[in-house]
Design a protein around this motif. Structure first.
Motif, PDB file in Angstrom:
ATOM      1  N   ILE A  25       0.677  -1.027  -0.015  1.00 45.43           N
ATOM      2  CA  ILE A  25      -0.147   0.100   0.272  1.00 45.43           C
ATOM      3  C   ILE A  25       0.633   1.413   0.050  1.00 45.43           C
ATOM      4  CG2 ILE A  25      -1.873   1.413   1.377  1.00 45.43           C
ATOM      5  CD1 ILE A  25      -2.183  -1.682   2.827  1.00 45.43           C
ATOM      6  N   LEU A  26       1.315   1.641  -0.778  1.00 47.53           N
ATOM      7  CA  LEU A  26       2.465   2.573  -0.642  1.00 47.53           C
ATOM      8  C   LEU A  26       1.924   4.713  -1.512  1.00 47.53           C
ATOM      9  CD1 LEU A  26       5.467   0.609  -1.622  1.00 47.53           C
ATOM     10  CD2 LEU A  26       3.946   0.286   0.441  1.00 47.53           C
TER      11      LEU A  26
ATOM     12  N   MET B 205       8.046  12.962  -9.378  1.00 53.56           N
ATOM     13  CA  MET B 205       6.971  12.357  -8.956  1.00 53.56           C
ATOM     14  C   MET B 205       6.969  10.674  -9.905  1.00 53.56           C
ATOM     15  SD  MET B 205       3.042  11.908  -7.310  1.00 53.56           S
ATOM     16  CE  MET B 205       2.063  11.491  -8.620  1.00 53.56           C
ATOM     17  N   LYS B 206       7.132   9.981  -8.928  1.00 49.41           N
ATOM     18  CA  LYS B 206       7.559   8.469  -9.598  1.00 49.41           C
ATOM     19  C   LYS B 206       7.218   7.309  -8.548  1.00 49.41           C
ATOM     20  CE  LYS B 206      10.927  10.087 -11.794  1.00 49.41           C
ATOM     21  NZ  LYS B 206      10.904  11.098 -13.560  1.00 49.41           N
ATOM     22  N   GLY B 207       6.354   8.050  -7.967  1.00 51.38           N
ATOM     23  CA  GLY B 207       5.829   6.399  -7.178  1.00 51.38           C
ATOM     24  C   GLY B 207       4.654   7.123  -6.142  1.00 51.38           C
ATOM     25  N   ILE B 208       3.446   6.406  -6.446  1.00 49.02           N
ATOM     26  CA  ILE B 208       2.415   7.274  -5.530  1.00 49.02           C
ATOM     27  C   ILE B 208       1.809   6.031  -5.174  1.00 49.02           C
ATOM     28  CG2 ILE B 208      -0.360   6.571  -5.454  1.00 49.02           C
ATOM     29  CD1 ILE B 208      -0.274   8.398  -7.140  1.00 49.02           C
TER      30      ILE B 208
ATOM     31  N   ASN C 175       5.244   5.013 -15.758  1.00 49.69           N
ATOM     32  CA  ASN C 175       6.582   6.564 -15.139  1.00 49.69           C
ATOM     33  C   ASN C 175       6.268   7.402 -14.036  1.00 49.69           C
ATOM     34  OD1 ASN C 175       7.822   7.270 -18.036  1.00 49.69           O
ATOM     35  ND2 ASN C 175       5.587   8.140 -18.396  1.00 49.69           N
ATOM     36  N   VAL C 176       4.537   6.212 -13.097  1.00 53.24           N
ATOM     37  CA  VAL C 176       4.701   6.275 -12.349  1.00 53.24           C
ATOM     38  C   VAL C 176       4.249   4.962 -11.354  1.00 53.24           C
ATOM     39  CG1 VAL C 176       2.895   7.717 -10.449  1.00 53.24           C
ATOM     40  CG2 VAL C 176       4.026   9.142 -12.538  1.00 53.24           C
ATOM     41  N   ALA C 177       5.063   4.333 -10.521  1.00 46.39           N
ATOM     42  CA  ALA C 177       4.499   2.837 -10.101  1.00 46.39           C
ATOM     43  C   ALA C 177       3.075   3.492  -8.934  1.00 46.39           C
ATOM     44  CB  ALA C 177       5.557   2.766  -8.827  1.00 46.39           C
ATOM     45  N   VAL C 178       2.622   2.418  -8.690  1.00 48.61           N
ATOM     46  CA  VAL C 178       1.796   2.697  -7.441  1.00 48.61           C
ATOM     47  C   VAL C 178       1.681   1.537  -7.048  1.00 48.61           C
ATOM     48  CG1 VAL C 178      -1.316   2.583  -6.878  1.00 48.61           C
ATOM     49  CG2 VAL C 178       0.348   3.740  -9.132  1.00 48.61           C
ATOM     50  N   VAL C 179       1.885   1.883  -5.538  1.00 54.32           N
ATOM     51  CA  VAL C 179       1.865   0.281  -4.178  1.00 54.32           C
ATOM     52  C   VAL C 179       0.892   0.415  -3.525  1.00 54.32           C
ATOM     53  CG1 VAL C 179       3.067  -0.501  -3.212  1.00 54.32           C
ATOM     54  CG2 VAL C 179       4.163   0.226  -5.127  1.00 54.32           C
TER      55      VAL C 179
ATOM     56  N   SER D 189      -2.204  -5.605 -16.803  1.00 55.03           N
ATOM     57  CA  SER D 189      -1.899  -4.448 -17.806  1.00 55.03           C
ATOM     58  C   SER D 189      -0.427  -3.605 -17.613  1.00 55.03           C
ATOM     59  CB  SER D 189      -2.468  -2.823 -17.526  1.00 55.03           C
ATOM     60  OG  SER D 189      -2.634  -2.220 -16.758  1.00 55.03           O
ATOM     61  N   ASP D 190       0.415  -4.642 -16.605  1.00 55.07           N
ATOM     62  CA  ASP D 190       0.941  -4.532 -16.415  1.00 55.07           C
ATOM     63  C   ASP D 190       1.463  -2.411 -15.381  1.00 55.07           C
ATOM     64  OD1 ASP D 190       2.530  -6.829 -16.227  1.00 55.07           O
ATOM     65  OD2 ASP D 190       3.098  -6.264 -18.549  1.00 55.07           O
ATOM     66  N   CYS D 191       0.472  -2.156 -15.485  1.00 53.46           N
ATOM     67  CA  CYS D 191       0.263  -0.609 -14.850  1.00 53.46           C
ATOM     68  C   CYS D 191       0.659  -0.925 -13.246  1.00 53.46           C
ATOM     69  CB  CYS D 191      -0.708   0.242 -14.674  1.00 53.46           C
ATOM     70  SG  CYS D 191      -0.532   1.467 -14.525  1.00 53.46           S
ATOM     71  N   VAL D 192       0.835  -2.149 -12.762  1.00 51.18           N
ATOM     72  CA  VAL D 192       0.972  -2.207 -11.419  1.00 51.18           C
ATOM     73  C   VAL D 192       1.864  -3.325 -10.608  1.00 51.18           C
ATOM     74  CG1 VAL D 192      -0.292  -2.470  -8.977  1.00 51.18           C
ATOM     75  CG2 VAL D 192      -1.021  -0.784 -10.394  1.00 51.18           C
ATOM     76  N   LYS D 193       3.035  -3.123 -10.683  1.00 51.12           N
ATOM     77  CA  LYS D 193       3.646  -4.360 -10.088  1.00 51.12           C
ATOM     78  C   LYS D 193       3.085  -5.402  -8.738  1.00 51.12           C
ATOM     79  CE  LYS D 193       5.615  -3.253 -13.709  1.00 51.12           C
ATOM     80  NZ  LYS D 193       5.644  -4.269 -15.003  1.00 51.12           N
ATOM     81  N   SER D 194       3.365  -4.252  -7.600  1.00 50.40           N
ATOM     82  CA  SER D 194       3.401  -4.558  -6.391  1.00 50.40           C
ATOM     83  C   SER D 194       2.129  -4.891  -5.469  1.00 50.40           C
ATOM     84  CB  SER D 194       4.466  -4.922  -5.552  1.00 50.40           C
ATOM     85  OG  SER D 194       5.384  -4.569  -6.064  1.00 50.40           O
ATOM     86  N   VAL D 195       0.842  -5.110  -4.768  1.00 52.98           N
ATOM     87  CA  VAL D 195      -0.260  -4.695  -4.000  1.00 52.98           C
ATOM     88  C   VAL D 195       0.333  -6.009  -2.756  1.00 52.98           C
ATOM     89  CG1 VAL D 195      -2.471  -5.194  -3.989  1.00 52.98           C
ATOM     90  CG2 VAL D 195      -1.814  -5.296  -6.252  1.00 52.98           C
ATOM     91  N   VAL D 196      -0.028  -4.741  -1.787  1.00 54.94           N
ATOM     92  CA  VAL D 196       0.100  -5.843  -0.544  1.00 54.94           C
ATOM     93  C   VAL D 196      -1.285  -5.733   0.558  1.00 54.94           C
ATOM     94  CG1 VAL D 196       1.503  -5.206   1.974  1.00 54.94           C
ATOM     95  CG2 VAL D 196       2.648  -4.729  -0.517  1.00 54.94           C
ATOM     96  N   LEU D 197      -1.068  -6.836   0.483  1.00 58.55           N
ATOM     97  CA  LEU D 197      -2.235  -6.933   1.563  1.00 58.55           C
ATOM     98  C   LEU D 197      -2.227  -8.252   2.382  1.00 58.55           C
ATOM     99  CD1 LEU D 197      -4.788  -5.922   2.583  1.00 58.55           C
ATOM    100  CD2 LEU D 197      -6.047  -6.963   1.162  1.00 58.55           C
ATOM    101  N   TRP D 198      -3.185  -8.650   3.551  1.00 59.36           N
ATOM    102  CA  TRP D 198      -3.305  -9.404   4.543  1.00 59.36           C
ATOM    103  C   TRP D 198      -4.695 -10.225   3.364  1.00 59.36           C
ATOM    104  CZ3 TRP D 198      -2.620  -5.452   6.202  1.00 59.36           C
ATOM    105  CH2 TRP D 198      -3.908  -4.475   6.318  1.00 59.36           C
TER     106      TRP D 198
END
Length: 368
Positions: free
Chosen positions: A9-10, A253-256, A279-283, A297-306
């Motif tokens: 979640i970043l 800004m490189k990430g949200i 260009n802008v990573a979403v975590v 779509s490869d727009c998001v690489k990582s999703v964090v959760l339980w």
């Protein structure tokens, strides 16, 4: 379905650069932090005395069917639909718990307090809750304890003495490390990022942000925090806030980092519509189903959760154990049905597990 499904979640932000001294910044709380080691070395477990509350003159509920109300932050979103399902599954499995979910339609602490107060008056044996505000909710929970009602929190805590136990989805410093590590892997150790959260008073998100700040300062000191914005767990506002950040900071800004299951997919949608994928990573924190299109779509690489279904399931079993008298102050573990034995941490918390990162390789294995 893996029991400890966690997701990243970043969306962190700060009004000043971390190149300056570590001044206070909006979004994190002011409690002490305990950042994990940069190399992943496990921290030594500390013995902490029980610090929860106790119901007054609670009747003997051992083995008897109990009536339980679950009051989450709000109803009608995928995350709390999943925790509600876990509670219902556990209740059906046990056969001695009549449980229902009745939360506010918006993440509003006043509405949540009113609901809980009404159930104290009408009479229930147990209350499960996920707090919109840890301090504001505490008086009504203490009122429930004074009425002999068993009280257990999950997802977002109250003050410890306002409930008996809290089921923690993962330790805050563990989530912080997973989120910052995932972000750094995508934007580099000197990238700039912003955060989209719900509110600055939401307890779990404020704690995660504080721990992320501490871990980042120690392990990635050259990363830059830009800003943290509130989005009220509202999909349209979350999209608009992310879009504003994209336009405001441009190439800097490189990430949200998305701190809620609403903010993260909304941020991914904003990045997609702005043509900024790559260009802008979403975590961020989110349920797998909400993120599958953006991961595909490869727009998001990582999703964090339980696994929020497991979180609700565990909370129901903890409440049953409290009502039966089998989980008492000083316990070191509790049995939670199919989840097995869960450990007691921090005095009066039950730990569901460690964070899990969803990626393109595994996200389709989960359905919630």
């Amino acid at each position: 379905m893996g029991r400890i499904v966690l997701s990243a979640i970043l969306a962190l932000s700060f009004s000043t650069s971390l190149s300056h001294a570590q001044s206070s910044w909006t979004g994190g709380d002011d409690l002490p932090t305990n950042p994990l080691a940069c190399d992943g070395t496990a921290a030594a477990a500390a013995s902490v005395p029980y610090d929860g509350g106790q119901p007054t003159n609670a009747p003997d509920r051992n083995g008897k069917t109990i009536t339980v109300v679950d009051v989450p932050k709000l109803v009608g979103i995928g995350y709390f639909n999943a925790t509600s399902k876990g509670i219902a599954d556990a209740a059906a499995e046990m056969g001695t718990m009549d449980a229902k979910t009745d939360g506010p339609s918006r993440a509003n602490i006043d509405d949540q307090i009113t609901l809980i107060d009404n159930y104290i008056t009408s009479g229930v044996d147990g209350i499960l809750f996920a707090a919109n505000d840890p301090v504001a909710i505490s008086p009504v929970l203490k009122k429930a304890l004074a009425a002999g009602i068993n009280v257990v929190g999950y997802d977002a805590n109250s003050e410890p003495d306002a409930r008996q136990w809290f089921v923690n989805q993962a330790e805050f410093n563990g989530i912080a490390k997973s989120m910052i590590d995932a972000l750094a892997a995508e934007i580099g150790e000197d990238g700039a990022f912003a955060i989209v959260t719900s509110t600055f008073t939401t307890p779990n998100q404020a704690r995660w942000i504080a721990e992320m700040e501490a871990y980042q300062a120690e392990c990635y000191p050259n990363m830059k925090w830009l800003e943290t914005v509130e989005a009220q767990e509202d999909n349209i506002l979350s999209f608009n806030q992310a879009n504003t950040l994209i336009n405001k900071y441009g190439d800097e800004m490189k990430g949200i980092l998305g701190m809620t299951s609403v903010a993260t997919p909304a941020a991914a949608d904003a990045v997609t519509q702005a043509g900024q994928c790559g260009n802008v990573a979403v975590v961020g924190l989110a349920t797998p189903n909400a993120m599958k299109p953006y991961v595909a779509s490869d727009c998001v690489k990582s999703v964090v959760l339980w696994n929020p279904v497991d979180l609700g399931y565990a909370a129901a079993y903890v409440l049953r154990a409290v009502a039966d008298g089998t989980l008492e102050p000083g316990a070191t573990s509790v049995e939670a049905g199919k989840l097995g034995e869960l450990q007691v941490i921090n005095g009066s918390e039950i730990l569901l597990g460690a964070p899990f990162v969803f990626t393109k390789d595994n996200i389709n294995d989960f359905d919630f």
